[in-house]
Scaffold this motif. Structure first.
Motif, PDB file in Angstrom:
ATOM      1  N   ASP A  80       1.837  12.120   9.701  1.00  0.00           N
ATOM      2  CA  ASP A  80       2.687  12.743   8.688  1.00  0.00           C
ATOM      3  C   ASP A  80       2.575  12.025   7.341  1.00  0.00           C
ATOM      4  OD1 ASP A  80       3.568  14.708  10.408  1.00  0.00           O
ATOM      5  OD2 ASP A  80       5.392  13.628  10.980  1.00  0.00           O
ATOM      6  N   GLY A  81       1.959  10.871   7.344  1.00  0.00           N
ATOM      7  CA  GLY A  81       1.696  10.143   6.109  1.00  0.00           C
ATOM      8  C   GLY A  81       0.286  10.358   5.608  1.00  0.00           C
ATOM      9  N   VAL A  82      -0.375  11.411   6.103  1.00  0.00           N
ATOM     10  CA  VAL A  82      -1.739  11.754   5.688  1.00  0.00           C
ATOM     11  C   VAL A  82      -1.746  13.184   5.157  1.00  0.00           C
ATOM     12  CG1 VAL A  82      -4.126  12.126   6.452  1.00  0.00           C
ATOM     13  CG2 VAL A  82      -2.795  10.212   7.385  1.00  0.00           C
ATOM     14  N   LEU A  83      -2.371  13.368   4.010  1.00  0.00           N
ATOM     15  CA  LEU A  83      -2.579  14.700   3.445  1.00  0.00           C
ATOM     16  C   LEU A  83      -4.069  14.895   3.245  1.00  0.00           C
ATOM     17  CD1 LEU A  83      -1.375  17.315   2.192  1.00  0.00           C
ATOM     18  CD2 LEU A  83      -1.365  16.099  -0.009  1.00  0.00           C
ATOM     19  N   VAL A  84      -4.627  15.937   3.848  1.00  0.00           N
ATOM     20  CA  VAL A  84      -6.043  16.261   3.668  1.00  0.00           C
ATOM     21  C   VAL A  84      -6.188  17.098   2.401  1.00  0.00           C
ATOM     22  CG1 VAL A  84      -8.048  17.434   4.665  1.00  0.00           C
ATOM     23  CG2 VAL A  84      -6.494  16.122   6.141  1.00  0.00           C
ATOM     24  N   THR A  85      -7.124  16.717   1.548  1.00  0.00           N
ATOM     25  CA  THR A  85      -7.266  17.325   0.221  1.00  0.00           C
ATOM     26  C   THR A  85      -8.688  17.820  -0.013  1.00  0.00           C
ATOM     27  OG1 THR A  85      -7.778  15.168  -0.764  1.00  0.00           O
ATOM     28  CG2 THR A  85      -5.465  15.845  -0.743  1.00  0.00           C
ATOM     29  N   TRP A 234      -8.737  12.594   1.464  1.00  0.00           N
ATOM     30  CA  TRP A 234      -7.411  12.412   2.028  1.00  0.00           C
ATOM     31  C   TRP A 234      -6.613  11.401   1.228  1.00  0.00           C
ATOM     32  CZ3 TRP A 234     -11.858  11.066   4.787  1.00  0.00           C
ATOM     33  CH2 TRP A 234     -12.083   9.698   5.022  1.00  0.00           C
ATOM     34  N   LEU A 235      -5.316  11.509   1.415  1.00  0.00           N
ATOM     35  CA  LEU A 235      -4.347  10.636   0.779  1.00  0.00           C
ATOM     36  C   LEU A 235      -3.457  10.075   1.879  1.00  0.00           C
ATOM     37  CD1 LEU A 235      -3.080   9.639  -1.940  1.00  0.00           C
ATOM     38  CD2 LEU A 235      -1.672  11.709  -1.879  1.00  0.00           C
ATOM     39  N   VAL A 236      -3.276   8.751   1.885  1.00  0.00           N
ATOM     40  CA  VAL A 236      -2.441   8.089   2.886  1.00  0.00           C
ATOM     41  C   VAL A 236      -1.324   7.355   2.157  1.00  0.00           C
ATOM     42  CG1 VAL A 236      -2.374   6.417   4.781  1.00  0.00           C
ATOM     43  CG2 VAL A 236      -4.430   7.798   4.405  1.00  0.00           C
TER      44      VAL A 236
END
Length: 379
Positions: A80-85, A234-236
């Motif tokens: 939930d602390g990862v966003l795939v971009t 990705w953004l963590v």
């Protein structure tokens, strides 16, 4: 009316206007890209199963198994602390739009890849530059960092390993950045797309993740993995900040593509991930040796602080010509593309990517040397 205060992204503008169709493209910053067939074979992908993938909208914040895999690369992180971009590009843009408020400033190190700084400037925020010291191997100017950071500093932006120099931050420099951020409550935004491209040794560059509470890590499948065409990054970070970035992601792109997520999921799983990193290091090490050998043909003209990582070198040159003019002559007369140092705010340099097949690299460098001879002879 057009916004006349908009600042173009100087490096990417140069690339988008010049790179297509060039024979010897040494302007890229990642290792030589893989073919789809090469990835399928290396990762042992079941092609029949891949062909059943529905070309549909995927999970907007990223496929669950992919986010699980990415979270596993950062101890203590959650899916939930990862966003795939859509590449690291979108991740950087989301961060700027999420964190920055009017009156905030952003501290960046120069030379660097000016994506965060450009976004900040276009949002109306002040960008404060800390120049890296070439004579010190592109080390951080500790006193300049202390002067730049104040109680309005919202982001300290780091690219580690650095683009374009290939410098890996020392433990002392990392500690200085963490200390400066904690002193004023700033966020460290760490672009780590070149981790895993180390030129000497196989120990991966340590992440800023876990070094302090306010850290956002940006990464992608492009540079170290040789898969830039998947356009997946990705953004963590802390789950609440990732939620805010996710809301902006829905405006910017909605989601990365389903096929990109499927292929990235396979590429980041072991043993494929380790194999891709090993491939990158082989290309980087051979390529840099070829580069330095060929540049030595004109004694006293070229010098370079050896990059500790990444597929590129930031080459200094001693010629009676500006970096932009040199790069454009290379393109027009020799069909060779490099990025002028002026696009990074530093003259008398160019960025050169050498993690390429050896024959192609030597042929292109021969043409660069031909032009160098012409300039030295007044032509």
């Amino acid at each position: 009316m057009i916004n006349r205060n908009f600042q173009p992204f100087r490096v990417e503008q140069f690339l988008s206007e010049t790179e297509h169709g060039v024979v010897f493209n040494f302007s890229e910053s990642g290792v030589h890209p893989m073919s789809l067939q090469g990835l399928v074979e290396l990762a042992g992908i079941d092609l029949d199963a891949l062909l059943t993938t529905m070309i549909d909208y995927p999970q907007v914040n990223g496929k669950q198994s992919l986010r699980d895999t990415i979270a596993g690369l950062y101890p203590g992180a959650s899916a939930d602390g990862v966003l795939v971009t859509v590449g690291a590009t979108e991740a950087n843009t989301l961060v700027a739009n999420t964190l920055l408020e009017p009156g905030d400033n952003v501290v960046c190190f120069r030379p660097t890849y000016e994506q965060i700084s450009g976004n900040a400037a276009n949002l109306g925020n002040e960008v404060r530059w800390v120049d890296l010291i070439e004579s010190g191997g592109w080390a951080i100017d500790a006193e300049a960092l202390e002067r730049a950071v104040d109680d309005r500093t919202r982001i300290i932006h780091v690219v580690n390993p650095n683009n374009p120099t290939g410098r890996i931050l020392t433990e002392a420099d990392r500690a200085r950045i963490v200390s400066a951020a904690e002193r004023v409550g700033a966020w460290i935004v760490s672009d780590e797309v070149y981790a895993g491209t180390e030129r000497e040794g196989d120990t991966e560059t340590p992440s800023f993740w876990g070094s302090t509470d306010r850290v956002l890590v940006v990464n992608s499948i492009s540079k170290a993995y040789g898969l830039p065409g998947l356009r997946l990054g990705w953004l963590v970070g802390p789950e609440d900040i990732i939620q805010h970035c996710w809301r902006r992601h829905e405006y910017a792109s909605i989601a990365a593509s389903m096929l990109s997520m499927e292929l990235a999921d396979k590429a980041l799983a072991e043993p494929a991930r380790s194999k891709l990193k090993a491939r990158a290091r082989r290309l980087i090490r051979t390529g840099f040796d070829v580069l330095t050998e060929e540049l030595a043909r004109h004694q006293g003209v070229f010098s370079v602080v050896p990059p500790q990582a990444s597929a590129m070198s930031f080459v200094r040159f001693n010629l009676p010509i500006a970096s932009e003019a040199f790069s454009m002559r290379l393109l027009r007369e020799k069909d060779v593309l490099v990025i002028p140092g002026s696009r990074f705010g530093v003259e008398n340099h160019f960025r050169f990517s050498s993690a390429l097949p050896e024959d192609h690299l030597r042929n292109g460098l021969a043409k660069l040397n031909d032009l160098t001879g012409d300039i030295l002879n007044g032509r």
